[in-house]
Design a protein around this motif. Structure first.
Motif, PDB file in Angstrom:
ATOM      1  N   UNK A  73       0.855  -1.204   0.000  1.00  0.00           N
ATOM      2  CA  UNK A  73       0.000   0.000   0.000  1.00  0.00           C
ATOM      3  C   UNK A  73       0.886   1.248   0.000  1.00  0.00           C
ATOM      4  N   UNK A  74       2.057   1.138   0.671  1.00  0.00           N
ATOM      5  CA  UNK A  74       2.940   2.298   0.772  1.00  0.00           C
ATOM      6  C   UNK A  74       3.502   2.642  -0.599  1.00  0.00           C
ATOM      7  N   UNK A  75       3.554   3.969  -0.886  1.00  0.00           N
ATOM      8  CA  UNK A  75       3.865   4.437  -2.235  1.00  0.00           C
ATOM      9  C   UNK A  75       5.215   3.926  -2.757  1.00  0.00           C
ATOM     10  N   UNK A  76       6.247   4.030  -1.913  1.00  0.00           N
ATOM     11  CA  UNK A  76       7.594   3.686  -2.366  1.00  0.00           C
ATOM     12  C   UNK A  76       7.695   2.189  -2.718  1.00  0.00           C
ATOM     13  N   UNK A  77       7.149   1.372  -1.815  1.00  0.00           N
ATOM     14  CA  UNK A  77       7.194  -0.081  -2.037  1.00  0.00           C
ATOM     15  C   UNK A  77       6.355  -0.458  -3.256  1.00  0.00           C
ATOM     16  N   UNK A  78       5.260   0.259  -3.452  1.00  0.00           N
ATOM     17  CA  UNK A  78       4.385  -0.021  -4.598  1.00  0.00           C
ATOM     18  C   UNK A  78       5.099   0.307  -5.912  1.00  0.00           C
ATOM     19  N   UNK A  79       5.792   1.459  -5.936  1.00  0.00           N
ATOM     20  CA  UNK A  79       6.530   1.845  -7.147  1.00  0.00           C
ATOM     21  C   UNK A  79       7.599   0.807  -7.462  1.00  0.00           C
ATOM     22  N   UNK A  80       8.250   0.299  -6.434  1.00  0.00           N
ATOM     23  CA  UNK A  80       9.288  -0.724  -6.610  1.00  0.00           C
ATOM     24  C   UNK A  80       8.674  -1.988  -7.216  1.00  0.00           C
ATOM     25  N   UNK A  81       7.531  -2.410  -6.678  1.00  0.00           N
ATOM     26  CA  UNK A  81       6.869  -3.607  -7.212  1.00  0.00           C
ATOM     27  C   UNK A  81       6.474  -3.410  -8.671  1.00  0.00           C
ATOM     28  N   UNK A  82       5.979  -2.202  -8.963  1.00  0.00           N
ATOM     29  CA  UNK A  82       5.492  -1.934 -10.327  1.00  0.00           C
ATOM     30  C   UNK A  82       6.579  -2.002 -11.387  1.00  0.00           C
ATOM     31  N   UNK A  83       7.841  -1.807 -10.968  1.00  0.00           N
ATOM     32  CA  UNK A  83       8.934  -1.929 -11.947  1.00  0.00           C
ATOM     33  C   UNK A  83       9.001  -3.348 -12.502  1.00  0.00           C
ATOM     34  N   UNK A  84       8.493  -4.285 -11.722  1.00  0.00           N
ATOM     35  CA  UNK A  84       8.504  -5.681 -12.163  1.00  0.00           C
ATOM     36  C   UNK A  84       7.264  -6.080 -12.938  1.00  0.00           C
ATOM     37  N   UNK A  85       6.364  -5.114 -13.145  1.00  0.00           N
ATOM     38  CA  UNK A  85       5.118  -5.425 -13.846  1.00  0.00           C
ATOM     39  C   UNK A  85       5.002  -4.523 -15.077  1.00  0.00           C
ATOM     40  N   UNK A  86       5.095  -5.108 -16.257  1.00  0.00           N
ATOM     41  CA  UNK A  86       4.936  -4.336 -17.495  1.00  0.00           C
ATOM     42  C   UNK A  86       3.463  -4.308 -17.847  1.00  0.00           C
ATOM     43  N   UNK A  87       2.935  -3.110 -18.056  1.00  0.00           N
ATOM     44  CA  UNK A  87       1.509  -3.018 -18.395  1.00  0.00           C
ATOM     45  C   UNK A  87       1.348  -2.412 -19.777  1.00  0.00           C
ATOM     46  N   UNK A  88       0.660  -3.121 -20.646  1.00  0.00           N
ATOM     47  CA  UNK A  88       0.319  -2.555 -21.953  1.00  0.00           C
ATOM     48  C   UNK A  88      -1.095  -2.017 -21.850  1.00  0.00           C
ATOM     49  N   UNK A  89      -1.194  -0.691 -21.874  1.00  0.00           N
ATOM     50  CA  UNK A  89      -2.490  -0.054 -21.685  1.00  0.00           C
ATOM     51  C   UNK A  89      -3.282  -0.020 -22.982  1.00  0.00           C
ATOM     52  N   UNK A  90      -4.593   0.068 -22.833  1.00  0.00           N
ATOM     53  CA  UNK A  90      -5.479   0.094 -24.005  1.00  0.00           C
ATOM     54  C   UNK A  90      -5.120   1.170 -25.015  1.00  0.00           C
ATOM     55  N   UNK A  91      -4.818   2.381 -24.518  1.00  0.00           N
ATOM     56  CA  UNK A  91      -4.619   3.496 -25.449  1.00  0.00           C
ATOM     57  C   UNK A  91      -3.182   3.652 -25.939  1.00  0.00           C
ATOM     58  N   UNK A  92      -2.311   2.704 -25.684  1.00  0.00           N
ATOM     59  CA  UNK A  92      -0.872   2.730 -26.004  1.00  0.00           C
ATOM     60  C   UNK A  92      -0.101   3.723 -25.146  1.00  0.00           C
ATOM     61  N   UNK A  93      -0.640   4.945 -24.994  1.00  0.00           N
ATOM     62  CA  UNK A  93       0.004   5.951 -24.146  1.00  0.00           C
ATOM     63  C   UNK A  93       1.328   6.455 -24.675  1.00  0.00           C
ATOM     64  N   UNK A  94       1.531   6.436 -26.005  1.00  0.00           N
ATOM     65  CA  UNK A  94       2.800   6.944 -26.551  1.00  0.00           C
ATOM     66  C   UNK A  94       2.777   8.470 -26.548  1.00  0.00           C
ATOM     67  N   UNK A  95       3.917   9.076 -26.263  1.00  0.00           N
ATOM     68  CA  UNK A  95       3.998  10.541 -26.280  1.00  0.00           C
ATOM     69  C   UNK A  95       4.261  10.982 -27.719  1.00  0.00           C
ATOM     70  N   UNK A  96       3.387  11.856 -28.222  1.00  0.00           N
ATOM     71  CA  UNK A  96       3.408  12.185 -29.646  1.00  0.00           C
ATOM     72  C   UNK A  96       4.629  13.010 -30.068  1.00  0.00           C
ATOM     73  N   UNK A  97       5.220  13.762 -29.118  1.00  0.00           N
ATOM     74  CA  UNK A  97       6.357  14.616 -29.464  1.00  0.00           C
ATOM     75  C   UNK A  97       7.684  13.869 -29.441  1.00  0.00           C
ATOM     76  N   UNK A  98       7.659  12.626 -29.004  1.00  0.00           N
ATOM     77  CA  UNK A  98       8.891  11.841 -28.918  1.00  0.00           C
ATOM     78  C   UNK A  98       8.927  10.784 -30.014  1.00  0.00           C
TER      79      UNK A  98
END
Ligand code: ATP
Length: 261
Positions: A73-98
């Motif tokens: 639940x804690x933010x820091x530990x959650x961010x650490x866990x999320x590095x191990x989880x790749x998520x492909x989102x529905x909208x792709x989420x690509x930045x158009x200027x890059x």
């Protein structure tokens, strides 16, 4: 975590949204190396389940474990866990200027101290893995829908996550691009030794690559088994979903209908 520990484990989970239970009594083990399809009609709670896996939504009851540990639940530990989880989102989420390469390199820049030439090399490898090395300098607007999805996939893989979660990976793609994405998901899972969860309502496209299928409807898991068992199921609920029939035990447009009546 031992080799037998499920990569994801949900035990008797209840998930609430807006003060009401969306899913109840959810128990599910996702073994290492597997591809699990989480299927269900619109509004059945697929995104809600996903939110529990990524820690956006804490369970109202039960346990959600990823990599053998409760989702923090804690933010820091959650961010650490999320590095191990790749998520492909529905909208792709690509930045158009890059450019494509810059988009794929973003997680490496944000989460590592690697020098630029190393990042460049890693980006090339990820793009190669999705068959798009030649597209490195293109901008998202220059890509087809299928190519953009593959770039988003390369970016989701940037930090070498052991777990990949695909949220409706086929939305907006034609049958050919859909076939390419599904075989890519399978190939990446097998060659990189990943574990994959595909959340989708595209049953027929997903079954050929999945080892396990779970159907959620009416607030819970109504089927859990192999794709062959799913195909052979005589459960009226499962059959209604597989055949896309509006009438049956799944009340998936009950609200819209009662409002329309
Ligand atoms: N933030 C929220 N507040 C209140 N209710 C919500 C919220 N998010 C989702 N819901 C409700 O929870 C239920 C499940 O929604 P969810 O988005 O998880 O379904 P889904 O299976 O992902 O649907 P779709 O395939 O259409 O994306 C729906 O009845 C929805 O209205």
């Amino acid at each position: 975590m031992t080799a037998d520990t499920p990569i994801v484990r949900l035990a008797d989970v209840r998930l609430d949204r807006g003060g009401r239970a969306v899913l109840r009594d959810i128990s599910l083990d996702v073994p290492r190396g597997s591809i699990t399809a989480v299927l269900g009609p619109s509004g059945s709670g697929k995104s809600t389940l996903l939110a529990a896996l990524t820690g956006e939504l804490a369970p109202a009851a039960g346990k959600v474990e990823v990599f053998g540990k409760p989702v923090p639940q804690a933010k820091k530990a959650l961010l650490e866990m999320r590095k191990g989880v790749g998520v492909l989102l529905q909208g792709n989420g690509l930045l158009t200027d890059l450019t494509v390469a810059e988009n794929v390199g973003l997680p490496l820049q944000a989460h590592t101290d690697l020098p630029k030439p190393v990042i460049r090399r890693l980006v090339e490898m990820k793009l190669h893995a999705v068959g798009l090395r030649a597209a490195a300098d293109l901008f998202p607007r220059e890509l087809s829908g299928g190519m953009a999805r593959r770039v988003a996939l390369a970016r989701a893989l940037a930090l070498d996550p052991p777990l990949m979660i695909y949220d409706e990976p086929l939305t907006g793609l034609d049958p050919i691009a859909s076939g390419v994405i599904m075989s890519l998901i399978k190939r990446l899972n097998d060659t990189l030794g990943l574990t994959s969860i595909i959340v989708t309502h595209h049953v027929h496209e997903t079954m050929p690559v999945a080892g396990h299928a779970v159907v959620i409807a009416n607030g819970g898991i109504v089927f859990s088994g192999t794709p062959a068992q799913l195909e052979a199921s005589t459960d009226p609920l499962v059959k209604q979903f597989l055949n896309g029939e509006p009438d049956g035990p799944i009340a998936f447009d009950a609200v819209a209908r009662s409002q329309a009546a």
